[in-house]
Design a protein around this motif. Structure first.
Motif, mmCIF file in Angstrom:
data_model
loop_
_atom_site.group_PDB
_atom_site.id
_atom_site.type_symbol
_atom_site.label_atom_id
_atom_site.label_comp_id
_atom_site.label_asym_id
_atom_site.label_seq_id
_atom_site.Cartn_x
_atom_site.Cartn_y
_atom_site.Cartn_z
ATOM 1 N N GLY A 187 72.674 13.522 14.608
ATOM 2 C CA GLY A 187 72.121 12.881 16.101
ATOM 3 C C GLY A 187 70.672 12.920 15.252
ATOM 4 O O GLY A 187 69.809 12.149 15.622
ATOM 5 N N ARG A 188 69.725 14.661 14.742
ATOM 6 C CA ARG A 188 68.754 14.648 14.826
ATOM 7 C C ARG A 188 68.330 13.899 13.135
ATOM 8 O O ARG A 188 69.187 13.503 12.331
ATOM 9 C CB ARG A 188 69.201 15.974 14.165
ATOM 10 C CG ARG A 188 69.331 17.310 15.268
ATOM 11 C CD ARG A 188 69.295 18.352 15.050
ATOM 12 N NE ARG A 188 67.454 18.486 15.014
ATOM 13 C CZ ARG A 188 67.779 20.264 13.975
ATOM 14 N NH1 ARG A 188 68.116 20.781 13.986
ATOM 15 N NH2 ARG A 188 66.171 20.170 13.685
ATOM 16 N N SER A 189 66.880 13.312 13.861
ATOM 17 C CA SER A 189 66.578 12.643 12.728
ATOM 18 C C SER A 189 65.452 12.966 11.882
ATOM 19 O O SER A 189 64.857 12.923 11.159
ATOM 20 C CB SER A 189 66.312 11.304 12.788
ATOM 21 O OG SER A 189 65.062 11.798 14.172
ATOM 22 N N THR A 190 64.632 14.327 12.524
ATOM 23 C CA THR A 190 63.948 15.006 11.908
ATOM 24 C C THR A 190 63.908 16.950 11.903
ATOM 25 O O THR A 190 65.235 17.334 12.530
ATOM 26 C CB THR A 190 62.268 15.218 12.875
ATOM 27 O OG1 THR A 190 62.672 15.503 14.637
ATOM 28 C CG2 THR A 190 61.697 13.866 14.025
ATOM 29 N N LEU A 191 63.038 17.212 11.251
ATOM 30 C CA LEU A 191 63.718 18.954 10.657
ATOM 31 C C LEU A 191 62.550 19.440 11.522
ATOM 32 O O LEU A 191 60.430 19.795 10.819
ATOM 33 C CB LEU A 191 63.712 18.570 9.731
ATOM 34 C CG LEU A 191 64.087 20.817 8.985
ATOM 35 C CD1 LEU A 191 65.445 20.958 9.911
ATOM 36 C CD2 LEU A 191 63.645 20.695 7.559
ATOM 37 N N ALA A 192 62.371 20.194 12.283
ATOM 38 C CA ALA A 192 61.283 21.432 12.203
ATOM 39 C C ALA A 192 61.514 22.723 11.726
ATOM 40 O O ALA A 192 62.591 23.715 12.211
ATOM 41 C CB ALA A 192 60.923 21.417 13.798
ATOM 42 N N PHE A 193 60.680 23.096 10.514
ATOM 43 C CA PHE A 193 61.265 23.988 9.723
ATOM 44 C C PHE A 193 60.067 24.970 9.981
ATOM 45 O O PHE A 193 58.611 25.064 10.112
ATOM 46 C CB PHE A 193 60.903 23.373 8.601
ATOM 47 C CG PHE A 193 61.191 24.235 7.068
ATOM 48 C CD1 PHE A 193 62.609 24.716 7.077
ATOM 49 C CD2 PHE A 193 60.426 25.423 6.606
ATOM 50 C CE1 PHE A 193 63.078 26.348 6.047
ATOM 51 C CE2 PHE A 193 60.457 26.795 6.126
ATOM 52 C CZ PHE A 193 61.958 26.222 5.383
ATOM 53 N N PRO A 194 59.920 26.542 11.046
ATOM 54 C CA PRO A 194 58.711 27.727 10.636
ATOM 55 C C PRO A 194 57.955 27.451 9.543
ATOM 56 O O PRO A 194 58.624 27.885 8.363
ATOM 57 C CB PRO A 194 60.079 28.684 10.936
ATOM 58 C CG PRO A 194 61.346 28.521 10.721
ATOM 59 C CD PRO A 194 61.214 26.740 10.069
#
Length: 116
Positions: free
Chosen positions: A72-79
């Motif tokens: 269900g995640r719609s965004t990605l937080a990439f370091p």
């Protein structure tokens, strides 16, 4: 003379090459040129350029098996490391990060259809 033996990329190298190859294929499908820097020449934290008629954009491409948008995640937080940020800030034009998400099992990266 014995036949030359060829090595294989380690997993990290294979993931990186797959990410860049994927972006190249998407650009080709859209009829947009993509120019890749030579391996290990990404000293500005940039892997290549996507060349639009209006102008080129510089991109850093990261393939990864560590992140997913499942559940269900719609965004990605990439370091993003500070060293990348410093190099991107030096650019006259914006740099873009493209993240290519791959399944953990290599067998799932590509599925070929049986030919008839």
């Amino acid at each position: 003379m014995a036949p030359q033996e060829f090595g294989r990329l380690d997993l990290s190298g294979a993931i990186g090459r797959y990410g860049v190859s994927y972006v190249r294929k998407v650009c080709a499908h859209a009829h947009i040129p993509f120019s890749e820097n030579s391996p290990d020449e990404d000293i500005f934290a940039l892997d290549g350029e996507i060349k639009f008629i209006e102008g080129s954009i510089r991109v850093q491409i990261k393939g990864t098996t560590q992140w997913t948008l499942n559940g269900g995640r719609s965004t990605l937080a990439f370091p993003v490391g500070e060293d990348w940020r410093k190099k991107w800030r030096m650019q006259h034009n914006p740099a873009f990060l493209i993240v290519v998400l791959l399944k953990r099992e290599e067998i799932d990266w590509i599925s070929y259809r049986k030919s008839e």
